[in-house]
Write a protein that holds these residues in place. Sequence first.
Motif, PDB file in Angstrom:
ATOM      1  N   LEU A 189     -20.607 -38.339  -9.454  1.00 36.96           N
ATOM      2  CA  LEU A 189     -21.569 -37.305  -9.081  1.00 36.96           C
ATOM      3  C   LEU A 189     -20.965 -36.411  -8.007  1.00 36.96           C
ATOM      4  CD1 LEU A 189     -24.699 -39.638  -8.786  1.00 36.96           C
ATOM      5  CD2 LEU A 189     -24.108 -38.176 -10.726  1.00 36.96           C
ATOM      6  N   LEU A 190     -20.919 -35.111  -8.273  1.00 35.89           N
ATOM      7  CA  LEU A 190     -20.429 -34.136  -7.298  1.00 35.89           C
ATOM      8  C   LEU A 190     -21.546 -33.138  -7.035  1.00 35.89           C
ATOM      9  CD1 LEU A 190     -18.098 -33.062  -5.572  1.00 35.89           C
ATOM     10  CD2 LEU A 190     -17.394 -31.666  -7.520  1.00 35.89           C
ATOM     11  N   ASP A 191     -22.115 -33.190  -5.841  1.00 35.47           N
ATOM     12  CA  ASP A 191     -23.263 -32.355  -5.476  1.00 35.47           C
ATOM     13  C   ASP A 191     -22.821 -31.241  -4.535  1.00 35.47           C
ATOM     14  OD1 ASP A 191     -25.830 -31.447  -5.323  1.00 35.47           O
ATOM     15  OD2 ASP A 191     -26.598 -33.109  -4.121  1.00 35.47           O
ATOM     16  N   GLU A 192     -23.716 -30.281  -4.324  1.00 32.54           N
ATOM     17  CA  GLU A 192     -23.527 -29.192  -3.359  1.00 32.54           C
ATOM     18  C   GLU A 192     -22.270 -28.379  -3.638  1.00 32.54           C
ATOM     19  OE1 GLU A 192     -25.857 -28.542  -1.382  1.00 32.54           O
ATOM     20  OE2 GLU A 192     -26.989 -30.384  -1.145  1.00 32.54           O
ATOM     21  N   THR A 193     -22.011 -28.042  -4.890  1.00 35.28           N
ATOM     22  CA  THR A 193     -20.813 -27.255  -5.192  1.00 35.28           C
ATOM     23  C   THR A 193     -20.889 -25.837  -4.645  1.00 35.28           C
ATOM     24  OG1 THR A 193     -21.740 -26.656  -7.347  1.00 35.28           O
ATOM     25  CG2 THR A 193     -20.242 -28.554  -7.281  1.00 35.28           C
ATOM     26  N   GLN A 194     -22.071 -25.381  -4.242  1.00 36.10           N
ATOM     27  CA  GLN A 194     -22.154 -24.045  -3.657  1.00 36.10           C
ATOM     28  C   GLN A 194     -21.361 -23.958  -2.368  1.00 36.10           C
ATOM     29  OE1 GLN A 194     -24.743 -26.050  -4.082  1.00 36.10           O
ATOM     30  NE2 GLN A 194     -26.081 -26.127  -2.292  1.00 36.10           N
ATOM     31  N   HIS A 195     -21.139 -25.101  -1.707  1.00 41.23           N
ATOM     32  CA  HIS A 195     -20.379 -25.087  -0.454  1.00 41.23           C
ATOM     33  C   HIS A 195     -18.891 -24.851  -0.700  1.00 41.23           C
ATOM     34  CE1 HIS A 195     -23.733 -26.109   2.092  1.00 41.23           C
ATOM     35  NE2 HIS A 195     -24.035 -27.137   1.331  1.00 41.23           N
ATOM     36  N   ILE A 196     -18.361 -25.340  -1.815  1.00 37.32           N
ATOM     37  CA  ILE A 196     -16.942 -25.089  -2.071  1.00 37.32           C
ATOM     38  C   ILE A 196     -16.723 -23.686  -2.607  1.00 37.32           C
ATOM     39  CG2 ILE A 196     -16.385 -27.505  -2.503  1.00 37.32           C
ATOM     40  CD1 ILE A 196     -16.379 -26.947  -5.460  1.00 37.32           C
ATOM     41  N   SER A 197     -17.786 -23.021  -3.032  1.00 37.16           N
ATOM     42  CA  SER A 197     -17.622 -21.674  -3.565  1.00 37.16           C
ATOM     43  C   SER A 197     -17.658 -20.609  -2.476  1.00 37.16           C
ATOM     44  CB  SER A 197     -18.716 -21.387  -4.600  1.00 37.16           C
ATOM     45  OG  SER A 197     -19.989 -21.383  -4.003  1.00 37.16           O
ATOM     46  N   SER A 226     -24.556 -18.623  -9.218  1.00 36.60           N
ATOM     47  CA  SER A 226     -23.429 -17.788  -8.809  1.00 36.60           C
ATOM     48  C   SER A 226     -22.107 -18.402  -9.253  1.00 36.60           C
ATOM     49  CB  SER A 226     -23.446 -17.592  -7.290  1.00 36.60           C
ATOM     50  OG  SER A 226     -24.622 -16.923  -6.878  1.00 36.60           O
ATOM     51  N   LEU A 227     -21.946 -19.714  -9.030  1.00 37.70           N
ATOM     52  CA  LEU A 227     -20.725 -20.389  -9.457  1.00 37.70           C
ATOM     53  C   LEU A 227     -20.613 -20.380 -10.979  1.00 37.70           C
ATOM     54  CD1 LEU A 227     -18.190 -22.004  -8.858  1.00 37.70           C
ATOM     55  CD2 LEU A 227     -19.596 -24.073  -8.767  1.00 37.70           C
ATOM     56  N   GLY A 228     -21.727 -20.517 -11.663  1.00 41.35           N
ATOM     57  CA  GLY A 228     -21.702 -20.479 -13.120  1.00 41.35           C
ATOM     58  C   GLY A 228     -21.164 -19.166 -13.653  1.00 41.35           C
ATOM     59  N   HIS A 229     -21.567 -18.041 -13.044  1.00 42.64           N
ATOM     60  CA  HIS A 229     -21.054 -16.734 -13.464  1.00 42.64           C
ATOM     61  C   HIS A 229     -19.552 -16.636 -13.237  1.00 42.64           C
ATOM     62  CE1 HIS A 229     -24.803 -14.771 -14.526  1.00 42.64           C
ATOM     63  NE2 HIS A 229     -25.364 -15.223 -13.425  1.00 42.64           N
ATOM     64  N   LYS A 230     -19.072 -17.200 -12.133  1.00 39.89           N
ATOM     65  CA  LYS A 230     -17.630 -17.171 -11.857  1.00 39.89           C
ATOM     66  C   LYS A 230     -16.863 -18.012 -12.874  1.00 39.89           C
ATOM     67  CE  LYS A 230     -18.126 -16.426  -6.875  1.00 39.89           C
ATOM     68  NZ  LYS A 230     -17.887 -16.981  -5.515  1.00 39.89           N
ATOM     69  N   LEU A 231     -17.416 -19.155 -13.228  1.00 39.83           N
ATOM     70  CA  LEU A 231     -16.737 -20.011 -14.205  1.00 39.83           C
ATOM     71  C   LEU A 231     -16.690 -19.359 -15.586  1.00 39.83           C
ATOM     72  CD1 LEU A 231     -18.173 -23.527 -13.238  1.00 39.83           C
ATOM     73  CD2 LEU A 231     -15.903 -22.612 -12.728  1.00 39.83           C
ATOM     74  N   PHE A 232     -17.701 -18.555 -15.907  1.00 37.17           N
ATOM     75  CA  PHE A 232     -17.700 -17.883 -17.198  1.00 37.17           C
ATOM     76  C   PHE A 232     -16.605 -16.814 -17.287  1.00 37.17           C
ATOM     77  CE2 PHE A 232     -21.842 -19.566 -18.544  1.00 37.17           C
ATOM     78  CZ  PHE A 232     -21.624 -19.664 -19.912  1.00 37.17           C
ATOM     79  N   LYS A 233     -16.083 -16.392 -16.165  1.00 43.22           N
ATOM     80  CA  LYS A 233     -15.012 -15.399 -16.157  1.00 43.22           C
ATOM     81  C   LYS A 233     -13.623 -16.038 -16.247  1.00 43.22           C
ATOM     82  CE  LYS A 233     -17.698 -12.101 -13.415  1.00 43.22           C
ATOM     83  NZ  LYS A 233     -17.776 -11.329 -12.133  1.00 43.22           N
ATOM     84  N   ARG A 234     -13.581 -17.371 -16.267  1.00 44.55           N
ATOM     85  CA  ARG A 234     -12.301 -18.069 -16.357  1.00 44.55           C
ATOM     86  C   ARG A 234     -11.764 -18.033 -17.790  1.00 44.55           C
ATOM     87  NH1 ARG A 234      -9.107 -18.952 -12.450  1.00 44.55           N
ATOM     88  NH2 ARG A 234      -8.336 -20.830 -13.473  1.00 44.55           N
ATOM     89  N   ASN A 235     -10.567 -18.577 -17.930  1.00 46.25           N
ATOM     90  CA  ASN A 235      -9.955 -18.635 -19.245  1.00 46.25           C
ATOM     91  C   ASN A 235     -10.778 -19.512 -20.186  1.00 46.25           C
ATOM     92  OD1 ASN A 235      -7.847 -17.059 -18.288  1.00 46.25           O
ATOM     93  ND2 ASN A 235      -6.646 -18.845 -17.657  1.00 46.25           N
ATOM     94  N   ASN A 236     -10.504 -19.334 -21.475  1.00 45.78           N
ATOM     95  CA  ASN A 236     -11.267 -20.036 -22.486  1.00 45.78           C
ATOM     96  C   ASN A 236     -11.154 -21.548 -22.340  1.00 45.78           C
ATOM     97  OD1 ASN A 236     -12.843 -20.190 -24.880  1.00 45.78           O
ATOM     98  ND2 ASN A 236     -10.986 -20.665 -26.030  1.00 45.78           N
ATOM     99  N   PRO A 354     -26.906 -11.755  -9.329  1.00 50.17           N
ATOM    100  CA  PRO A 354     -26.414 -12.817 -10.224  1.00 50.17           C
ATOM    101  C   PRO A 354     -26.846 -14.207  -9.783  1.00 50.17           C
ATOM    102  CG  PRO A 354     -24.647 -11.964  -8.830  1.00 50.17           C
ATOM    103  CD  PRO A 354     -25.821 -11.051  -8.642  1.00 50.17           C
ATOM    104  N   ASP A 355     -27.202 -14.366  -8.505  1.00 49.84           N
ATOM    105  CA  ASP A 355     -27.645 -15.679  -8.026  1.00 49.84           C
ATOM    106  C   ASP A 355     -28.992 -16.077  -8.608  1.00 49.84           C
ATOM    107  OD1 ASP A 355     -28.583 -13.461  -6.475  1.00 49.84           O
ATOM    108  OD2 ASP A 355     -29.442 -14.880  -5.050  1.00 49.84           O
TER     109      ASP A 355
END
Length: 447
Positions: A189-197, A226-236, A354-355
């Motif tokens: 379980l990895l929580d609070e991923t908004q902090h690493i972003s 917000s992190l989800g939108h950034k991940l969608f811009k990554r490579n396939n 986007p948030d």
Amino acid sequence: MTVLLQDRFRFALDTKYVRKTITVMPSPVMSLANVEPLIAAKILGDALKQSFIPNKFALDFIHEMVSRAFMHHCYVFSSEAEHQAKIYTPPVAEVLPICLTGLAGLGKSRTIEALTKVMPGPYEFQSPYFDGVLNLESYWYASAEGKESRKSLLLWFLFGESNHKAVNFDKLLIECRRRAYRDLVSLLLLDETQHISLGLGIAKIVTILLTLMRIGPPAVFVSNFSLGHKLFKRNNEDKQRLLAEPRIMLPDEVGSKDWKAYVDECVRVSGGHIRTQGRDFAAELYRYTFGIKRIAVQLLKQAYVESRKSGRTWIEMDDLGSAFRSAEFTANAGDVQDLYNLALGDRRVQKSRPDLCCPFDLPKTYTSSVKQSVFAEQDKQVAATIFDSAMNASERAAKAQIVEPDDHKPKKATIRRPAAVKLSEDEQKSLFLEYTVGGGMSRRKSV
């Protein structure tokens, strides 16, 4: 031995046991009449924050994660010999992680916390293949706060700290994988991923998440939009790994059984400091909060302050509107308004916020129900406006004197100033001369 270890999951797979275990119902607050308003509001807010009434999504999510953990446990410990083999030669596998995402304040972290409550606790295991006793763990939990690299994540899982002197990353990953198989860790379980972003580039965030899925057990990471939108811009290849298993936490729908249960709990915890007088308090609270529970707590907290300004020590329906328009609630009020505009398809808000926009396609049933609730609210306001405009002056005055069911003193009718008397041109000149000769003009100049 295999059956004994598997039996540890028996209660965690029982829905009734899970609901009873994770439900948190604190004691109602005591009388706040003699407490300073701001302190009293904080006491009420703190009590409301403690409550956790699991909705259908939370129960289904917990059941799914426990089931995945149980399946992994059975795979690792099909027999003692298989268990030992996996320890000395850890299988190399990439597990597609679950992405738990949703608006801030819905209860994602509380759901993860509830999940840890029902996962099997630590267990001492003796085996002829090992010296001493193994302390088995069913899950590893980490908060992403302070995790600046993939090494820091592995060090936390192994040693409970991220500043431990690290060895080579590949050796560290092998050791983490071996320890996970040895201790029968069945869920990560990895929580609070908004902090690493906040401070790291998206490339480093991706390496941390990819490391999570390379350890072996099923994994969950909690993501904001917000992190989800950034991940969608990554490579396939990154999107295929990290976004293939989304679980979208949505606000409870207005009028739903889950939302009413939550509001009833808020009323109970308030200890009589919320008085609804039979009106649809749940619908009104939803109107000002969009069903976001953290915002609901903050609104009720501010509503209590507003009630004290009105000379009461309990919250009534009108206090919600006063709290919504207060300076303290301005930021939340803007978010709620933007969420309603998003529900109506406002493209301007989609680009600027986007948030608040889910990066995944939402179910049509949910979007249509939200739109219907917004349209219903608009129709209600339009009908009220039409009704008011159709009344004459005497009817408006009579309406202003009507005592609402939750009011304890009549409202004062609006006093209209009489219309100005129309004067002739000669009368106007006469009054002007009287004003100037009488000293009015000289007093105005002296000022």
